[in-house]
Write a protein that holds these residues in place. Structure first.
Motif, PDB file in Angstrom:
ATOM      1  N   ARG A  99      71.863  53.738  33.475  1.00 34.31           N
ATOM      2  CA  ARG A  99      71.920  52.634  32.515  1.00 34.31           C
ATOM      3  C   ARG A  99      70.569  51.936  32.393  1.00 34.31           C
ATOM      4  O   ARG A  99      70.112  51.606  31.296  1.00 34.31           O
ATOM      5  CB  ARG A  99      72.974  51.614  32.960  1.00 34.31           C
ATOM      6  CG  ARG A  99      74.410  51.990  32.644  1.00 34.31           C
ATOM      7  CD  ARG A  99      75.288  50.947  33.281  1.00 34.31           C
ATOM      8  NE  ARG A  99      76.689  51.078  32.965  1.00 34.31           N
ATOM      9  CZ  ARG A  99      77.656  50.442  33.619  1.00 34.31           C
ATOM     10  NH1 ARG A  99      77.344  49.636  34.629  1.00 34.31           N
ATOM     11  NH2 ARG A  99      78.915  50.599  33.270  1.00 34.31           N
TER      12      ARG A  99
ATOM     13  N   ARG B  21      68.540  51.753  28.957  1.00 35.31           N
ATOM     14  CA  ARG B  21      68.288  50.459  28.319  1.00 35.31           C
ATOM     15  C   ARG B  21      66.803  50.354  27.920  1.00 35.31           C
ATOM     16  O   ARG B  21      66.463  49.917  26.824  1.00 35.31           O
ATOM     17  CB  ARG B  21      68.685  49.330  29.274  1.00 35.31           C
ATOM     18  CG  ARG B  21      68.768  47.961  28.625  1.00 35.31           C
ATOM     19  CD  ARG B  21      69.266  46.927  29.621  1.00 35.31           C
ATOM     20  NE  ARG B  21      70.685  47.117  29.946  1.00 35.31           N
ATOM     21  CZ  ARG B  21      71.138  47.528  31.124  1.00 35.31           C
ATOM     22  NH1 ARG B  21      70.294  47.803  32.106  1.00 35.31           N
ATOM     23  NH2 ARG B  21      72.420  47.669  31.341  1.00 35.31           N
TER      24      ARG B  21
ATOM     25  N   ASP C 258      65.149  50.949  23.900  1.00 34.42           N
ATOM     26  CA  ASP C 258      64.298  49.917  23.321  1.00 34.42           C
ATOM     27  C   ASP C 258      62.961  50.515  22.877  1.00 34.42           C
ATOM     28  O   ASP C 258      62.417  50.152  21.829  1.00 34.42           O
ATOM     29  CB  ASP C 258      64.074  48.806  24.351  1.00 34.42           C
ATOM     30  CG  ASP C 258      63.283  47.639  23.791  1.00 34.42           C
ATOM     31  OD1 ASP C 258      63.760  47.018  22.827  1.00 34.42           O
ATOM     32  OD2 ASP C 258      62.188  47.360  24.308  1.00 34.42           O
TER      33      ASP C 258
ATOM     34  N   LEU D 281      75.601  52.776  28.045  1.00 33.04           N
ATOM     35  CA  LEU D 281      75.740  51.435  28.620  1.00 33.04           C
ATOM     36  C   LEU D 281      77.197  51.013  28.759  1.00 33.04           C
ATOM     37  O   LEU D 281      77.518  50.159  29.590  1.00 33.04           O
ATOM     38  CB  LEU D 281      74.982  50.414  27.757  1.00 33.04           C
ATOM     39  CG  LEU D 281      73.481  50.643  27.596  1.00 33.04           C
ATOM     40  CD1 LEU D 281      72.847  49.472  26.850  1.00 33.04           C
ATOM     41  CD2 LEU D 281      72.811  50.843  28.945  1.00 33.04           C
TER      42      LEU D 281
END
Length: 308
Positions: free
Chosen positions: A91, A95, A99, A109
């Motif tokens: 995760r 993440r 981005d 997620l």
């Protein structure tokens, strides 16, 4: 294992790990575990989806793919705690990657970690902690070694140090004053008060130690003068706990647990204890409140007339 990942994806993984080290102060062992977990995840996805995993395929991981990966871990008898740790690493990477690359990481997620029973710290009673220190002191044939071992264990219990932190002290930290500046996990610094009993134990050891102490020398020395190995402290505490009839959980680290639990039971503030222990998260320190509640219920059930 790295053959399952494209150079671009491998470079992204290395960039993420570097960020964990620089920005979050992750320890070397933590970074190694993250890397292993993520490479295992990518290797599974390569086999599961039948294609090498570059940045584009990684961005296309679905909820079904995540379920297949977690089912694979369970078939391999990976425990719930380990599955949760691996998922946390995946995760975190996704993440950051989403981005950077501009894709939607919801499938990764939203994957749910399995529930598991958190292990509570297993502290010693106050009497048992004192008995451990006294017993450790008389294990060795040489008085200076006995004084050394007692000084180390006193620092664990009296100051809440990790064994690596106690053995990381050097001549630069002498003479011990009312506080120590400790560098803990992830390079995080904290100020730890030094109780008189700990200062006294170290002074006694220094008076008996046959080796010269310079600024760069390890404070605690082995029999031949080199830095003391943590294994020897674990060995001497094991011998002491067998003599005292204490459980297998009565380890050097249990002395640190005892420090925190006894402070809390005496009315210590949870955030202050967090700072003393060097925990990055208050949730880690909150485990000691559960220990205190368990002990409270034991006292209640033993003493309250209606509970019997």
């Amino acid at each position: 294992m790295t053959a399952a990942i494209s150079p671009a994806a491998l470079a992204a993984l290395d960039d993420w790990l570097a960020g964990q080290s620089a920005l979050r102060g992750a320890a070397k062992n933590t970074l190694t575990a993250y890397r292993t977990d993520l490479l295992d995840f990518i290797a599974f996805m390569t086999h599961h989806k039948g294609e090498p995993q570059g940045l584009a395929p990684l961005a296309r991981v679905t909820t079904s793919d995540m379920r297949a990966w977690m089912a694979h871990l369970r078939r391999d008898d990976v425990g719930s705690r380990s599955v949760a740790r691996k998922l946390s690493a995946v995760r975190g990477f996704y993440r950051w990657l989403a981005d950077r690359e501009g894709f939607e990481p919801t499938a990764v997620l939203s994957a749910r970690a399995p529930k598991f029973q958190k292990k509570l710290p297993r502290p010693l009673t106050k009497d048992a902690a004192r008995a451990m220190i006294d017993s450790v002191e008389v294990q060795a044939k040489d008085s200076w070694i006995g004084a050394r071992d007692a000084a180390v264990v006193t620092l664990l219990y009296g100051c809440g140090l990790r064994i690596s932190e106690a053995l990381g002290l050097t001549g630069r930290d002498l003479p011990l004053g009312e506080a120590l500046r400790i560098t803990g996990k992830g390079g995080k610094e904290r100020i730890v008060p030094v109780i008189p009993a700990a200062r006294k134990a170290v002074e006694v050891y220094l008076q008996l130690c046959p080796y010269e102490m310079t600024h760069d020398d390890a404070l605690f020395r082995g029999q031949r003068g080199g830095p003391l190995n943590a294994r020897l402290i674990r060995k001497v505490t094991e011998k002491a706990r067998l003599q005292l009839g204490l459980p297998a959980t009565a380890t050097p680290h249990a002395m640190r647990h005892s420090f925190a639990t006894h402070l809390l039971s005496a009315g210590g503030d949870l955030r202050a204890i967090q700072e003393l222990l060097g925990h990055a998260s208050l949730s880690t320190t909150q485990a000691y409140t559960s220990v205190d509640e368990v002990q409270l219920m034991k006292v209640y059930e033993a003493a309250h007339p209606k509970a019997r």
